[in-house]
Scaffold this motif. Structure first.
Motif, short mmCIF file in Angstrom:
data_model
loop_
_atom_site.label_atom_id
_atom_site.label_comp_id
_atom_site.label_asym_id
_atom_site.label_seq_id
_atom_site.Cartn_x
_atom_site.Cartn_y
_atom_site.Cartn_z
N LEU A 116 9.61 6.63 -7.10
CA LEU A 116 9.95 4.96 -6.17
C LEU A 116 10.38 5.49 -4.83
N VAL A 117 9.33 4.60 -4.26
CA VAL A 117 9.45 4.23 -3.03
C VAL A 117 9.54 2.95 -1.99
N GLN A 118 9.91 2.83 -1.26
CA GLN A 118 9.31 0.83 -0.49
C GLN A 118 8.10 1.74 -0.06
N ASP A 132 -0.56 -0.07 -5.56
CA ASP A 132 -1.01 1.46 -5.44
C ASP A 132 0.35 2.10 -6.73
N THR A 133 1.19 0.82 -6.38
CA THR A 133 1.63 1.65 -8.09
C THR A 133 1.04 1.10 -9.62
N ALA A 134 1.24 2.55 -9.95
CA ALA A 134 0.69 3.56 -11.31
C ALA A 134 1.29 3.61 -11.96
N THR A 194 5.78 4.11 -8.23
CA THR A 194 6.28 2.42 -7.95
C THR A 194 6.42 2.37 -6.15
N ALA A 195 5.69 1.41 -5.49
CA ALA A 195 6.00 1.56 -4.64
C ALA A 195 6.47 -0.57 -4.49
#
Length: 123
Positions: free
Chosen positions: A11-13, A90-92, A120-121
């Motif tokens: 998980l990243v912002q 880009d979350t996938a 997860t962005a």
């Protein structure tokens, strides 16, 4: 047979970076074209990037061009995907895949697949 194991998801912002790795084992890794694909919930699996056996040829989806970089280390039997300026879209789940020949970016043409790693962005 080629076995592939992805790592590095998380998980990243939005705007952040992640580096995915795909470790291979089995047959001669250096002879294979390697690709990264992704699949978001409710969507089809889509091409992200590919690199040929030597690293001399690369290809990217338009949506990631300029932000993602694919590379490989044949001695370590590993392929990487550096992802910068991540966006919520880009979350996938990201998958590593292998095929013998360069020239196709269709998931149906890739013979070997890893189990995937979640990226997860958040906005």
């Amino acid at each position: 047979q080629v076995q592939l194991v992805e790592s590095g998801g998380g998980l990243v912002q939005a705007g952040g970076s992640l580096r995915l790795s795909c470790a291979a084992s089995g047959r001669t890794f250096s002879g294979y074209t390697m690709g990264w694909f992704r699949q978001a919930p409710g969507k089809e699996r889509e091409f992200v990037a590919a690199i040929n056996w030597s690293g001399g040829k690369t290809a990217y989806a338009d949506s990631v061009k300029g932000r993602f970089t694919i590379s490989r280390d044949n001695a370590k039997m590993t392929v990487f995907l550096q992802m910068n300026s991540l966006k919520p879209e880009d979350t996938a789940v990201y998958y590593c895949a292998a095929r013998l020949y360069w020239g196709s970016f269709d998931s149906k043409d890739y013979e070997y697949w890893g189990q995937g790693t979640q990226v997860t962005a958040s906005s």
